[in-house]
Design a protein around this motif. Structure first.
Motif, PDB file in Angstrom:
ATOM      1  N   ARG A  71      90.441 -24.553  86.097  1.00 40.43           N
ATOM      2  CA  ARG A  71      89.480 -23.467  85.837  1.00 40.43           C
ATOM      3  C   ARG A  71      89.749 -22.179  86.708  1.00 40.43           C
ATOM      4  O   ARG A  71      90.540 -22.470  87.688  1.00 40.43           O
ATOM      5  CB  ARG A  71      87.941 -24.297  86.336  1.00 40.43           C
ATOM      6  CG  ARG A  71      88.037 -24.258  87.914  1.00 40.43           C
ATOM      7  CD  ARG A  71      86.625 -25.161  88.161  1.00 40.43           C
ATOM      8  NE  ARG A  71      85.606 -24.524  87.980  1.00 40.43           N
ATOM      9  CZ  ARG A  71      84.307 -25.004  88.190  1.00 40.43           C
ATOM     10  NH1 ARG A  71      84.202 -26.420  88.389  1.00 40.43           N
ATOM     11  NH2 ARG A  71      83.334 -24.475  87.869  1.00 40.43           N
ATOM     12  N   ASP A  72      89.157 -21.423  85.814  1.00 40.30           N
ATOM     13  CA  ASP A  72      89.160 -19.991  86.701  1.00 40.30           C
ATOM     14  C   ASP A  72      87.829 -19.605  86.907  1.00 40.30           C
ATOM     15  O   ASP A  72      86.997 -19.121  86.320  1.00 40.30           O
ATOM     16  CB  ASP A  72      89.918 -18.974  85.923  1.00 40.30           C
ATOM     17  CG  ASP A  72      90.150 -17.551  86.362  1.00 40.30           C
ATOM     18  OD1 ASP A  72      89.476 -17.096  87.439  1.00 40.30           O
ATOM     19  OD2 ASP A  72      90.949 -16.821  85.991  1.00 40.30           O
ATOM     20  N   ASN A  73      87.706 -19.611  88.551  1.00 30.76           N
ATOM     21  CA  ASN A  73      86.138 -19.381  89.006  1.00 30.76           C
ATOM     22  C   ASN A  73      85.750 -18.006  88.902  1.00 30.76           C
ATOM     23  O   ASN A  73      84.396 -17.741  88.668  1.00 30.76           O
ATOM     24  CB  ASN A  73      86.021 -19.946  90.392  1.00 30.76           C
ATOM     25  CG  ASN A  73      86.111 -21.359  90.563  1.00 30.76           C
ATOM     26  OD1 ASN A  73      85.771 -22.107  89.608  1.00 30.76           O
ATOM     27  ND2 ASN A  73      86.554 -21.988  91.626  1.00 30.76           N
ATOM     28  N   ALA A  74      86.773 -16.970  88.734  1.00 35.44           N
ATOM     29  CA  ALA A  74      86.351 -15.751  88.661  1.00 35.44           C
ATOM     30  C   ALA A  74      85.965 -15.406  87.362  1.00 35.44           C
ATOM     31  O   ALA A  74      85.066 -14.598  87.023  1.00 35.44           O
ATOM     32  CB  ALA A  74      87.626 -14.790  89.057  1.00 35.44           C
ATOM     33  N   LYS A  75      86.841 -16.102  86.133  1.00 40.10           N
ATOM     34  CA  LYS A  75      86.123 -15.682  84.839  1.00 40.10           C
ATOM     35  C   LYS A  75      85.336 -16.796  84.489  1.00 40.10           C
ATOM     36  O   LYS A  75      85.228 -16.664  83.028  1.00 40.10           O
ATOM     37  CB  LYS A  75      87.596 -15.873  84.009  1.00 40.10           C
ATOM     38  CG  LYS A  75      88.543 -14.829  84.514  1.00 40.10           C
ATOM     39  CD  LYS A  75      89.895 -14.802  83.706  1.00 40.10           C
ATOM     40  CE  LYS A  75      90.924 -13.821  84.033  1.00 40.10           C
ATOM     41  NZ  LYS A  75      92.004 -13.877  83.392  1.00 40.10           N
ATOM     42  N   ASN A  76      84.830 -17.694  85.262  1.00 43.66           N
ATOM     43  CA  ASN A  76      83.777 -18.784  84.539  1.00 43.66           C
ATOM     44  C   ASN A  76      84.550 -19.291  83.276  1.00 43.66           C
ATOM     45  O   ASN A  76      83.880 -19.406  82.429  1.00 43.66           O
ATOM     46  CB  ASN A  76      82.593 -18.254  84.426  1.00 43.66           C
ATOM     47  CG  ASN A  76      81.823 -17.998  85.551  1.00 43.66           C
ATOM     48  OD1 ASN A  76      82.194 -18.350  86.691  1.00 43.66           O
ATOM     49  ND2 ASN A  76      80.774 -17.250  85.628  1.00 43.66           N
TER      50      ASN A  76
END
Length: 115
Positions: A71-76
């Motif tokens: 997952r990319d938390n910055a990009k949701n």
């Protein structure tokens, strides 16, 4: 209100790879563990893999050794890298929460593996 949008599905041959994406928003999903699920025709929905916000992962039996969730938390955005695809992987793939009640399901993305 939670929104889920899956993409990346395709028709591929056995042994090919695919990367699925899921853009999620709302309802504090960014703080939740997120998972991938799949449903083949005539079968019940099956858990594939999950990833927590800290990056720790859990895999279902069908995914171990072949699929990688991230997952990319910055990009949701949630990802599922699938390798060595088999015809048995043919299904509609969905994302949703893992450690809390499901939110409304998105349309999913179709993966078809056939020679």
């Amino acid at each position: 209100q939670a929104q889920l949008a899956e993409s990346g599905g395709d028709s591929v041959q056995p042994g090919d790879s695919l990367r699925l994406s899921c853009a999620y928003s709302g309802d504090s999903l960014s703080m939740s563990a997120m998972g991938w699920y799949r449903q083949a025709p005539g079968k019940q929905r099956e858990f594939v893999a999950a990833v927590r916000r800290d990056g720790s992962t859990t895999y279902g039996g069908s995914a171990k050794g072949r699929f990688t969730i991230s997952r990319d938390n910055a990009k949701n955005t949630l990802y599922l890298q699938m390798t060595y695809l088999e015809p048995e992987d043919t299904a509609v793939y969905h994302c949703n929460t893992y450690d809390r009640p499901y939110v409304s399901w998105g349309q999913g993305t179709q993966v078809t593996v056939s020679s």
